[in-house]
Motif scaffolding. Structure first.
Motif, PDB file in Angstrom:
ATOM      1  N   GLY A 380     -11.950 -22.890  45.158  1.00 47.64           N
ATOM      2  CA  GLY A 380     -11.635 -22.782  43.741  1.00 47.64           C
ATOM      3  C   GLY A 380     -10.137 -22.644  43.503  1.00 47.64           C
ATOM      4  N   PHE A 381      -9.467 -21.887  44.369  1.00 44.08           N
ATOM      5  CA  PHE A 381      -8.016 -21.716  44.294  1.00 44.08           C
ATOM      6  C   PHE A 381      -7.317 -23.055  44.480  1.00 44.08           C
ATOM      7  N   LEU A 382      -7.747 -23.836  45.457  1.00 52.60           N
ATOM      8  CA  LEU A 382      -7.165 -25.153  45.695  1.00 52.60           C
ATOM      9  C   LEU A 382      -7.418 -26.096  44.521  1.00 52.60           C
ATOM     10  N   LEU A 383      -8.592 -25.985  43.913  1.00 56.50           N
ATOM     11  CA  LEU A 383      -8.947 -26.827  42.771  1.00 56.50           C
ATOM     12  C   LEU A 383      -8.017 -26.571  41.585  1.00 56.50           C
ATOM     13  N   ILE A 384      -7.762 -25.322  41.310  1.00 56.52           N
ATOM     14  CA  ILE A 384      -6.864 -24.965  40.200  1.00 56.52           C
ATOM     15  C   ILE A 384      -5.465 -25.543  40.439  1.00 56.52           C
ATOM     16  N   LEU A 385      -4.973 -25.429  41.659  1.00 51.40           N
ATOM     17  CA  LEU A 385      -3.652 -25.948  41.982  1.00 51.40           C
ATOM     18  C   LEU A 385      -3.598 -27.475  41.869  1.00 51.40           C
ATOM     19  N   ALA A 386      -4.666 -28.162  42.271  1.00 49.17           N
ATOM     20  CA  ALA A 386      -4.715 -29.621  42.157  1.00 49.17           C
ATOM     21  C   ALA A 386      -4.665 -30.054  40.693  1.00 49.17           C
ATOM     22  N   VAL A 387      -5.340 -29.321  39.836  1.00 45.57           N
ATOM     23  CA  VAL A 387      -5.322 -29.629  38.400  1.00 45.57           C
ATOM     24  C   VAL A 387      -3.917 -29.438  37.835  1.00 45.57           C
ATOM     25  N   ILE A 388      -3.211 -28.410  38.307  1.00 40.25           N
ATOM     26  CA  ILE A 388      -1.832 -28.170  37.851  1.00 40.25           C
ATOM     27  C   ILE A 388      -0.926 -29.336  38.235  1.00 40.25           C
ATOM     28  N   VAL A 389      -1.080 -29.846  39.471  1.00 41.72           N
ATOM     29  CA  VAL A 389      -0.281 -30.994  39.908  1.00 41.72           C
ATOM     30  C   VAL A 389      -0.529 -32.202  39.011  1.00 41.72           C
ATOM     31  N   ILE A 390      -1.788 -32.467  38.715  1.00 43.60           N
ATOM     32  CA  ILE A 390      -2.129 -33.607  37.856  1.00 43.60           C
ATOM     33  C   ILE A 390      -1.550 -33.420  36.462  1.00 43.60           C
ATOM     34  N   ALA A 391      -1.663 -32.209  35.919  1.00 38.62           N
ATOM     35  CA  ALA A 391      -1.194 -31.939  34.560  1.00 38.62           C
ATOM     36  C   ALA A 391       0.314 -32.143  34.434  1.00 38.62           C
ATOM     37  N   PHE A 392       1.095 -31.539  35.329  1.00 41.98           N
ATOM     38  CA  PHE A 392       2.550 -31.684  35.262  1.00 41.98           C
ATOM     39  C   PHE A 392       2.998 -33.079  35.708  1.00 41.98           C
ATOM     40  N   GLY A 393       2.328 -33.636  36.711  1.00 38.79           N
ATOM     41  CA  GLY A 393       2.693 -34.955  37.193  1.00 38.79           C
ATOM     42  C   GLY A 393       2.502 -36.049  36.163  1.00 38.79           C
TER      43      GLY A 393
END
Length: 414
Positions: A380-393
């Protein structure tokens, strides 16, 4: 005799590549050894894992002054200090008799190991004839070190005890450092630098600031993912494979070796990820590749929560391909939006953000492993971070008009 800096001797390249391999092996000794220390010292794995925080933090934060010293003083001497200092710190850590002592040792290792990425990468860039091939080969050594660390640590621990997992890599690093001093030319820093790559047209200052600010946020998230994934995977596999270990009547040490071997195979998938990511970034927009890799990893993370055993290993390998596949695209984005005379500092800043900031994942993962549903919270922690990358990217300016990012232009004089 002054070395020809247009064609860095193969011997020096070899030392730089071995140094990259050892860097990742040594920095990942402890997460595997902590599994054994938890049994020996009677301290929870989560608490022992948190001892890695200071070393991991210094590994990132010390990269900036190390890079500055490499530029202003000597990259050759800084590489020598890295090899000898890291080797000595690693060897001495093997004498630790308490969590406090091992925490100090890990801090010293992180401090010296921080020198490699800003200095070693720049060393290869400055002195290689074909920069793209040299950097690719150097990166492969680092990935193999990353992949082999768990297996090497567990194997040494099983054969000669946990202290050997520090003694032997430390001694090898120290010997490589002395070899570097004796068999390479310290005057390699003198002279011109080959012009290997086509310079791309500059972008507006506002566009550069926007793009690099967004990359700072994504690089931090990628750093957190990398630290959490590579250091947490030994524990995840150790727990997931208990039924398999029990079925084959393996003892604790053999079970640890099995799980560490599978961690090695998963991390080796990162070699393919780097090759794939570099190929895609040379053909398509690096921004699209960057976002695409993390979009692809989200369903894998959702599935991984419900898996165990061999099926989890396979999905973990697919995730590793995506996590490493983003890195060539990330570097291409930095090169595109950063002025040429600021790129070295930009990459140093990236290492500080990704490695230093990413070290906070150690605290998060340590806390996660103290929970009953550790696997759920880990992915779940990794999932949240992946979403952050997509959002800012997604807000990074378009790169559709950029030239191909991986094609070197070799001077005819060479």
């Amino acid at each position: 005799m002054v070395a020809d800096t247009r064609t860095m001797p193969r011997r020096a390249l070899g030392f730089a590549n071995i140094g990259h391999f050892l860097n990742h092996v040594i920095m990942l000794i402890y997460p595997t050894i902590a599994l054994t220390l938890a049994d020996i010292w009677g301290v929870s794995y989560g608490e022992l894992f948190k001892l890695f925080f200071i070393g991991s933090l210094l590994y990132g934060l010390a990269a900036l002054p190390a890079g500055w010293l490499g530029d202003k003083w000597s990259s050759w001497w800084m590489l020598a200090i890295y090899l000898i200092g890291t080797g000595l710190a690693t060897f001495l850590t093997g004498f630790a008799n308490s969590p406090l002592e091992i925490s100090f040792g890990l801090g010293a290792i992180g401090l010296f190991a921080a020198i490699y990425h800003p200095v070693g990468t720049n060393f290869v860039v400055q002195h290689s004839v074909n920069r793209a091939k040299a950097l690719g080969f150097n990166g492969a050594f680092g990935t193999f070190g990353l992949a082999a660390a768990a297996l090497i640590s567990a194997g040494l621990c099983q054969l000669w005890g946990w202290r050997a997992a520090f003694f032997i890599p430390g001694a090898i690093c120290l010997l490589v450092g002395f070899g570097f001093l004796l068999f390479t030319d310290r005057n390699m820093d003198i002279g011109g630098k080959p012009k290997l790559f086509q310079e791309i047209s500059p972008v507006k200052l506002g566009t550069s600031v926007l793009a690099l600010t967004l990359v700072a946020f994504t690089a931090l998230s990628v750093g957190l993912i990398a630290q959490a994934y590579t250091t947490g995977l030994p524990k995840i596999f150790d727990d997931s494979l208990k039924n398999l270990v029990s079925f084959f009547s393996m003892n604790r040490e053999s079970g640890l070796t099995l799980s560490s071997s599978l961690v090695t195979l998963v991390l080796l998938a990162g070699v393919f990820g780097q090759i794939l990511g570099g190929h895609l970034a040379s053909r398509y927009s690096p921004k699209a590749v960057y976002i695409g890799m993390f979009s692809a990893v989200i369903p894998l993370l959702l599935v991984a929560v419900h898996l165990n055993g061999v099926s989890l290993v396979l999905v973990a390998a697919m995730m590793m391909v995506m996590f490493t596949g983003c890195l060539p695209a990330e570097n291409c984005i930095i090169v595109r939006f950063c002025p040429e005379n600021w790129r070295a500092r930009a990459f140093s800043a990236k290492f500080v953000i990704a490695l230093g900031g990413g070290s906070f994942a150690i605290l998060a993962v340590g806390e996660i492993f103290n929970r009953v549903a550790g696997v759920f919270w880990f992915f779940g922690f990794l999932l949240i971070l992946a979403v952050i990358v997509i959002a800012f990217g997604s807000f990074i300016p378009s790169m559709k008009n950029s030239p191909r990012n991986s094609d070197p232009i070799i001077d005819s004089a060479q």
